[in-house]
Design a protein around this motif. Structure first.
Motif, PDB file in Angstrom:
ATOM      1  N   ALA A   1      12.144   0.423   4.410  1.00 55.01           N
ATOM      2  CA  ALA A   1      12.347   0.123   5.830  1.00 55.01           C
ATOM      3  C   ALA A   1      13.475   1.007   6.336  1.00 55.01           C
ATOM      4  N   ILE A   2      13.291   1.541   7.529  1.00 55.78           N
ATOM      5  CA  ILE A   2      14.280   2.450   8.110  1.00 55.78           C
ATOM      6  C   ILE A   2      14.568   2.015   9.543  1.00 55.78           C
ATOM      7  N   ALA A   3      15.841   1.789   9.835  1.00 57.85           N
ATOM      8  CA  ALA A   3      16.261   1.558  11.217  1.00 57.85           C
ATOM      9  C   ALA A   3      16.537   2.923  11.839  1.00 57.85           C
TER      10      ALA A   3
ATOM     11  N   ARG B   1       8.301   4.411  24.351  1.00 60.43           N
ATOM     12  CA  ARG B   1       7.820   5.710  23.868  1.00 60.43           C
ATOM     13  C   ARG B   1       7.727   5.753  22.348  1.00 60.43           C
ATOM     14  N   GLY B   2       8.665   5.106  21.665  1.00 62.10           N
ATOM     15  CA  GLY B   2       8.596   5.044  20.209  1.00 62.10           C
ATOM     16  C   GLY B   2       7.366   4.286  19.737  1.00 62.10           C
ATOM     17  N   LEU B   3       7.073   3.166  20.383  1.00 62.21           N
ATOM     18  CA  LEU B   3       5.885   2.389  20.007  1.00 62.21           C
ATOM     19  C   LEU B   3       4.598   3.140  20.327  1.00 62.21           C
ATOM     20  N   LYS B   4       4.557   3.801  21.472  1.00 66.41           N
ATOM     21  CA  LYS B   4       3.362   4.583  21.819  1.00 66.41           C
ATOM     22  C   LYS B   4       3.111   5.677  20.784  1.00 66.41           C
ATOM     23  N   LYS B   5       4.165   6.379  20.397  1.00 66.19           N
ATOM     24  CA  LYS B   5       4.011   7.457  19.414  1.00 66.19           C
ATOM     25  C   LYS B   5       3.544   6.885  18.078  1.00 66.19           C
ATOM     26  N   ALA B   6       4.117   5.774  17.664  1.00 65.54           N
ATOM     27  CA  ALA B   6       3.701   5.147  16.402  1.00 65.54           C
ATOM     28  C   ALA B   6       2.227   4.759  16.459  1.00 65.54           C
ATOM     29  N   HIS B   7       1.819   4.200  17.580  1.00 71.69           N
ATOM     30  CA  HIS B   7       0.416   3.828  17.771  1.00 71.69           C
ATOM     31  C   HIS B   7      -0.475   5.060  17.642  1.00 71.69           C
TER      32      HIS B   7
ATOM     33  N   GLY C   1      16.761  14.057  25.932  1.00 67.96           N
ATOM     34  CA  GLY C   1      16.905  12.879  26.781  1.00 67.96           C
ATOM     35  C   GLY C   1      16.876  11.603  25.956  1.00 67.96           C
ATOM     36  N   PHE C   2      17.672  10.636  26.390  1.00 70.22           N
ATOM     37  CA  PHE C   2      17.813   9.374  25.658  1.00 70.22           C
ATOM     38  C   PHE C   2      16.475   8.661  25.476  1.00 70.22           C
ATOM     39  N   GLU C   3      15.567   8.863  26.406  1.00 72.37           N
ATOM     40  CA  GLU C   3      14.272   8.178  26.324  1.00 72.37           C
ATOM     41  C   GLU C   3      13.434   8.667  25.141  1.00 72.37           C
ATOM     42  N   THR C   4      13.821   9.766  24.503  1.00 72.10           N
ATOM     43  CA  THR C   4      13.037  10.328  23.391  1.00 72.10           C
ATOM     44  C   THR C   4      13.588   9.989  22.014  1.00 72.10           C
ATOM     45  N   ILE C   5      14.719   9.296  21.936  1.00 76.00           N
ATOM     46  CA  ILE C   5      15.415   9.183  20.644  1.00 76.00           C
ATOM     47  C   ILE C   5      14.605   8.481  19.559  1.00 76.00           C
ATOM     48  N   PHE C   6      13.731   7.574  19.922  1.00 76.05           N
ATOM     49  CA  PHE C   6      12.899   6.919  18.911  1.00 76.05           C
ATOM     50  C   PHE C   6      11.560   7.631  18.758  1.00 76.05           C
ATOM     51  N   GLU C   7      11.020   8.102  19.846  1.00 78.12           N
ATOM     52  CA  GLU C   7       9.743   8.817  19.817  1.00 78.12           C
ATOM     53  C   GLU C   7       9.802  10.009  18.858  1.00 78.12           C
ATOM     54  N   ARG C   8      10.846  10.806  18.951  1.00 77.93           N
ATOM     55  CA  ARG C   8      10.968  11.996  18.092  1.00 77.93           C
ATOM     56  C   ARG C   8      11.132  11.603  16.624  1.00 77.93           C
ATOM     57  N   GLN C   9      11.914  10.564  16.367  1.00 78.47           N
ATOM     58  CA  GLN C   9      12.080  10.124  14.981  1.00 78.47           C
ATOM     59  C   GLN C   9      10.778   9.555  14.426  1.00 78.47           C
ATOM     60  N   VAL C  10      10.073   8.799  15.240  1.00 77.95           N
ATOM     61  CA  VAL C  10       8.776   8.267  14.816  1.00 77.95           C
ATOM     62  C   VAL C  10       7.832   9.423  14.503  1.00 77.95           C
ATOM     63  N   GLU C  11       7.821  10.429  15.365  1.00 80.93           N
ATOM     64  CA  GLU C  11       6.953  11.580  15.126  1.00 80.93           C
ATOM     65  C   GLU C  11       7.285  12.255  13.794  1.00 80.93           C
ATOM     66  N   ALA C  12       8.549  12.298  13.443  1.00 74.97           N
ATOM     67  CA  ALA C  12       8.978  12.936  12.198  1.00 74.97           C
ATOM     68  C   ALA C  12       8.684  12.085  10.966  1.00 74.97           C
ATOM     69  N   LEU C  13       8.741  10.769  11.094  1.00 76.91           N
ATOM     70  CA  LEU C  13       8.739   9.896   9.916  1.00 76.91           C
ATOM     71  C   LEU C  13       7.501   9.026   9.745  1.00 76.91           C
ATOM     72  N   CYS C  14       6.785   8.759  10.808  1.00 73.26           N
ATOM     73  CA  CYS C  14       5.710   7.769  10.773  1.00 73.26           C
ATOM     74  C   CYS C  14       4.416   8.361  10.222  1.00 73.26           C
TER      75      CYS C  14
ATOM     76  N   ASP D   1       0.810  -1.223   0.000  1.00 78.36           N
ATOM     77  CA  ASP D   1       0.000   0.000   0.000  1.00 78.36           C
ATOM     78  C   ASP D   1       0.845   1.275   0.000  1.00 78.36           C
ATOM     79  N   GLY D   2       2.161   1.119  -0.084  1.00 76.14           N
ATOM     80  CA  GLY D   2       3.033   2.288  -0.154  1.00 76.14           C
ATOM     81  C   GLY D   2       3.526   2.798   1.187  1.00 76.14           C
ATOM     82  N   ASN D   3       3.324   2.020   2.225  1.00 77.07           N
ATOM     83  CA  ASN D   3       3.803   2.418   3.547  1.00 77.07           C
ATOM     84  C   ASN D   3       5.198   1.858   3.793  1.00 77.07           C
ATOM     85  N   LYS D   4       5.725   2.123   4.979  1.00 79.92           N
ATOM     86  CA  LYS D   4       7.087   1.714   5.313  1.00 79.92           C
ATOM     87  C   LYS D   4       7.127   1.034   6.671  1.00 79.92           C
ATOM     88  N   VAL D   5       8.288   0.446   6.947  1.00 83.93           N
ATOM     89  CA  VAL D   5       8.544  -0.197   8.233  1.00 83.93           C
ATOM     90  C   VAL D   5       9.625   0.611   8.950  1.00 83.93           C
ATOM     91  N   LEU D   6       9.360   0.974  10.191  1.00 82.15           N
ATOM     92  CA  LEU D   6      10.334   1.637  11.057  1.00 82.15           C
ATOM     93  C   LEU D   6      10.738   0.642  12.136  1.00 82.15           C
TER      94      LEU D   6
END
Length: 191
Positions: free
Chosen positions: A76-78, A127-133, A94-107, A40-45
């Motif tokens: 797919a993006i790591a 936090r990354g999974l919560k943001k993606a959700h 803060g280290f706890e945000t490193i995936f959340e912020r990227q997910v917010e930018a890319l997801c 469908d044109g989506n991606k995997v993070l």
């Protein structure tokens, strides 16, 4: 030492066999979800820490490159690879945000986010999974032990039945390979 080597291999195999008995159908289901998202044109993070970061990168590479078949690259993006982003976010937010912020930018809605954490309790993965959700992605957790906090927040959770980090990691990369193989077959199917 010879017996120790054999024991380690047996333990690894036993964990994987126990895991597949628990999750074989869910593996097929999740592969279908990932394949549909990609069609469908989506991606995997993908994201995780330490060895789990390496697994995220490995799985992304298999999707973007190829696993077994020559085919178009799959998006797919790591989120574990850009040291400038990781260190800026870690330093500034803060280290706890490193995936959340990227997910917010890319997801985007319809994407798939895979968080990998052997304990299930890595705050940045949670936090990354919560943001993606929140952004409308399907969330998948690879974890171990008792599942940890990620087991409560991901749409799909794979809990390796072990408390040994190395056995959990061995099963995670096997799961990643199996998903890549199934996704590749599903995406390459002629409609």
């Amino acid at each position: 030492m010879l017996e120790k080597v054999k024991k380690i291999f047996r333990e690894s195999a036993e964990v994987k066999l126990a895991f597949v008995e628990l999750y074989a159908q869910q593996i097929v289901d999740v592969a279908g979800i990932i394949a549909t998202a990609l069609k469908d044109g989506n991606k995997v993070l993908l994201f995780g820490n330490g060895g789990s970061a390496a697994d995220a990168q490995h799985i992304a590479a298999e999707l973007v490159g190829r696993f077994k078949k020559e085919r178009r690259p799959l998006p797919a993006i790591a989120l574990t690879t850009d040291t400038s982003i990781l260190t800026a976010l870690g330093n500034d937010y803060g280290f706890e945000t490193i995936f959340e912020r990227q997910v917010e930018a890319l997801c985007m809605p319809g994407d798939v986010a895979i968080g990998i954490t052997t304990s299930g309790n890595s705050e940045n993965v949670i936090r990354g999974l919560k943001k993606a959700h929140d952004l409308g992605a399907t969330t998948i957790a690879f974890t171990g032990r008792n599942g940890g906090k990620v087991a409560q927040i991901a749409h799909y959770t794979f809990i390796v039945p072990s408390y040994e980090t190395q056995r959990i990691q061995e099963c995670h990369i096997t799961l990643g390979h199996v998903l890549c193989e199934l996704v590749e077959e599903m995406v390459c199917e002629r409609s």
